[in-house]
Design an enzyme around this catalytic site. Structure first.
Site, PDB file in Angstrom:
ATOM      1  N   LYS A  17      38.090  24.288  56.027  1.00  0.00           N
ATOM      2  CA  LYS A  17      36.897  24.076  56.848  1.00  0.00           C
ATOM      3  C   LYS A  17      36.890  22.664  57.475  1.00  0.00           C
ATOM      4  CE  LYS A  17      34.196  27.336  54.052  1.00  0.00           C
ATOM      5  NZ  LYS A  17      32.898  27.603  53.389  1.00  0.00           N
ATOM      6  N   TYR A  66      31.561  35.605  59.853  1.00  0.00           N
ATOM      7  CA  TYR A  66      30.527  35.555  58.810  1.00  0.00           C
ATOM      8  C   TYR A  66      29.441  36.623  59.007  1.00  0.00           C
ATOM      9  CZ  TYR A  66      32.242  31.215  56.625  1.00  0.00           C
ATOM     10  OH  TYR A  66      32.980  30.271  55.929  1.00  0.00           O
ATOM     11  N   PHE A 125      21.007  30.742  55.050  1.00  0.00           N
ATOM     12  CA  PHE A 125      22.013  29.713  55.350  1.00  0.00           C
ATOM     13  C   PHE A 125      22.919  30.079  56.526  1.00  0.00           C
ATOM     14  CE2 PHE A 125      23.713  32.488  52.006  1.00  0.00           C
ATOM     15  CZ  PHE A 125      24.955  32.840  52.513  1.00  0.00           C
ATOM     16  N   ARG A 137      41.388  33.310  45.574  1.00  0.00           N
ATOM     17  CA  ARG A 137      39.974  33.126  45.187  1.00  0.00           C
ATOM     18  C   ARG A 137      39.877  32.311  43.888  1.00  0.00           C
ATOM     19  NH1 ARG A 137      35.672  34.166  48.616  1.00  0.00           N
ATOM     20  NH2 ARG A 137      34.440  34.338  46.725  1.00  0.00           N
ATOM     21  N   THR A 181      31.903  29.359  44.596  1.00  0.00           N
ATOM     22  CA  THR A 181      31.338  29.053  45.918  1.00  0.00           C
ATOM     23  C   THR A 181      30.586  27.729  45.913  1.00  0.00           C
ATOM     24  OG1 THR A 181      31.118  31.418  46.382  1.00  0.00           O
ATOM     25  CG2 THR A 181      29.796  29.921  47.726  1.00  0.00           C
ATOM     26  N   ARG A 217      37.903  23.676  45.115  1.00  0.00           N
ATOM     27  CA  ARG A 217      36.517  23.222  45.263  1.00  0.00           C
ATOM     28  C   ARG A 217      36.130  22.290  44.122  1.00  0.00           C
ATOM     29  NH1 ARG A 217      34.332  29.222  47.092  1.00  0.00           N
ATOM     30  NH2 ARG A 217      34.525  28.919  49.353  1.00  0.00           N
ATOM     31  N   ASN A 272      32.172  23.193  51.021  1.00  0.00           N
ATOM     32  CA  ASN A 272      33.043  23.570  49.892  1.00  0.00           C
ATOM     33  C   ASN A 272      34.503  23.744  50.287  1.00  0.00           C
ATOM     34  OD1 ASN A 272      32.907  26.012  51.196  1.00  0.00           O
ATOM     35  ND2 ASN A 272      31.853  27.106  49.559  1.00  0.00           N
ATOM     36  N   HIS A 282      37.710  28.521  52.766  1.00  0.00           N
ATOM     37  CA  HIS A 282      37.331  29.944  52.771  1.00  0.00           C
ATOM     38  C   HIS A 282      38.535  30.769  52.342  1.00  0.00           C
ATOM     39  CE1 HIS A 282      35.850  33.863  54.158  1.00  0.00           C
ATOM     40  NE2 HIS A 282      37.088  34.048  54.597  1.00  0.00           N
ATOM     41  N   GLU A 324      39.561  39.975  58.501  1.00  0.00           N
ATOM     42  CA  GLU A 324      39.573  38.552  58.844  1.00  0.00           C
ATOM     43  C   GLU A 324      40.917  38.129  59.443  1.00  0.00           C
ATOM     44  OE1 GLU A 324      38.320  36.591  55.251  1.00  0.00           O
ATOM     45  OE2 GLU A 324      36.228  37.201  55.524  1.00  0.00           O
TER      46      GLU A 324
HETATM   47  P1  DAT Z   1      32.588  32.255  49.499  1.00  0.00           P
HETATM   48  O1  DAT Z   1      32.901  31.255  50.584  1.00  0.00           O
HETATM   49  O2  DAT Z   1      32.904  31.705  48.130  1.00  0.00           O
HETATM   50  O3  DAT Z   1      33.204  33.597  49.739  1.00  0.00           O
HETATM   51  P2  DAT Z   1      30.081  33.426  50.388  1.00  0.00           P
HETATM   52  O4  DAT Z   1      30.913  34.437  51.116  1.00  0.00           O
HETATM   53  O5  DAT Z   1      29.009  33.950  49.492  1.00  0.00           O
HETATM   54  O6  DAT Z   1      31.009  32.463  49.502  1.00  0.00           O
HETATM   55  O7  DAT Z   1      29.387  32.443  51.431  1.00  0.00           O
HETATM   56  C1  DAT Z   1      30.098  31.994  52.569  1.00  0.00           C
HETATM   57  C2  DAT Z   1      29.825  30.530  52.750  1.00  0.00           C
HETATM   58  O8  DAT Z   1      28.455  30.338  53.052  1.00  0.00           O
HETATM   59  C3  DAT Z   1      30.084  29.674  51.503  1.00  0.00           C
HETATM   60  O9  DAT Z   1      31.425  29.264  51.402  1.00  0.00           O
HETATM   61  C4  DAT Z   1      29.159  28.524  51.731  1.00  0.00           C
HETATM   62  C5  DAT Z   1      27.979  29.141  52.451  1.00  0.00           C
HETATM   63  N1  DAT Z   1      26.903  29.506  51.507  1.00  0.00           N
HETATM   64  C6  DAT Z   1      26.882  30.564  50.671  1.00  0.00           C
HETATM   65  N2  DAT Z   1      25.752  30.611  49.954  1.00  0.00           N
HETATM   66  C7  DAT Z   1      25.023  29.538  50.351  1.00  0.00           C
HETATM   67  C8  DAT Z   1      23.760  29.014  49.998  1.00  0.00           C
HETATM   68  N3  DAT Z   1      22.992  29.592  49.074  1.00  0.00           N
HETATM   69  N4  DAT Z   1      23.334  27.886  50.619  1.00  0.00           N
HETATM   70  C9  DAT Z   1      24.086  27.285  51.554  1.00  0.00           C
HETATM   71  N5  DAT Z   1      25.309  27.724  51.941  1.00  0.00           N
HETATM   72  C10 DAT Z   1      25.767  28.835  51.348  1.00  0.00           C
HETATM   73 MG    MG Z   2      32.879  35.009  51.205  1.00  0.00          MG
END
Ligand code: DAT
Ligand code: MG
Length: 149
Positions: free
Chosen positions: A9, A49, A57, A85, A91, A102, A112, A115, A126
């Site tokens: 990122k 996304y 968010f 992963r 996350t 992370r 974080n 991705h 993706e």
């Molecule tokens: P990951 O990236 O571990 O697959 P995710 O798909 O649930 O996690 O979410 C995508 C991204 O969105 C994550 O890397 C960071 C952001 N994100 C997720 N949950 C969040 C939250 N509660 N507040 C702020 N950002 C968040």
């Molecule tokens: Mg995800």
């Protein structure tokens, strides 16, 4: 063999962590079959996304991921999706275990660093968002005969 998408990122690029992050996957024995740098358009970020659309968010997430250059790669290996992963960590970087990307490089959930696709269907979707078929290479690493039993 499985393929999965990783994105370093904007904060990972800005903090000079590209090399260290790519090195972790290489050291593990995983193979990059596609790799490039780009700045995501809002349309691409919204598509990538899409599963998070409507969450509180989402807007900030799209704004952040499009805020600067990212590194996008396709990683191949046996069980690569789950392995990547696991190497990424939780996350919320504040809760990510030490030894994970992370857990070693980040403090917060939104910044974080990395991705990774979360399953076979997501990975296929993706990868096709970011890479044309001809941008993905089929080749053998010399080390493979000493990595896979
Ligand atoms: P990951 O990236 O571990 O697959 P995710 O798909 O649930 O996690 O979410 C995508 C991204 O969105 C994550 O890397 C960071 C952001 N994100 C997720 N949950 C969040 C939250 N509660 N507040 C702020 N950002 C968040
Ligand atoms: Mg995800």
């Amino acid at each position: 063999m499985e393929r999965t998408l990783i994105i370093i990122k904007p904060e990972g690029v800005q903090r000079g962590l590209i090399g260290q992050i790519l090195a972790r996957f290489e050291q593990r024995g995983l193979k990059f079959v596609g790799l490039k740098m780009l700045q995501m358009s809002p349309a691409l970020a919204e598509e990538h996304y899409a599963v998070h659309k409507g969450k509180p968010f989402y807007t900030g997430l799209v704004k952040h991921i499009t805020s600067g250059p990212v590194v996008v790669g396709v990683v191949e290996g046996r069980g690569a999706i789950k392995m990547v992963r696991t190497m990424m960590g939780a996350t919320n970087a504040a809760e990510a275990a030490p030894g994970t990307i992370r857990g070693d490089f980040a403090l917060e959930i939104g910044y974080n660093i990395i991705h990774g696709s979360d399953g076979p269907e997501t990975a296929a979707r993706e990868i096709s968002l970011f890479f044309k078929p001809e941008e993905l290479l089929d080749y053998r690493l010399a080390s493979e005969s000493w990595l896979y039993e």
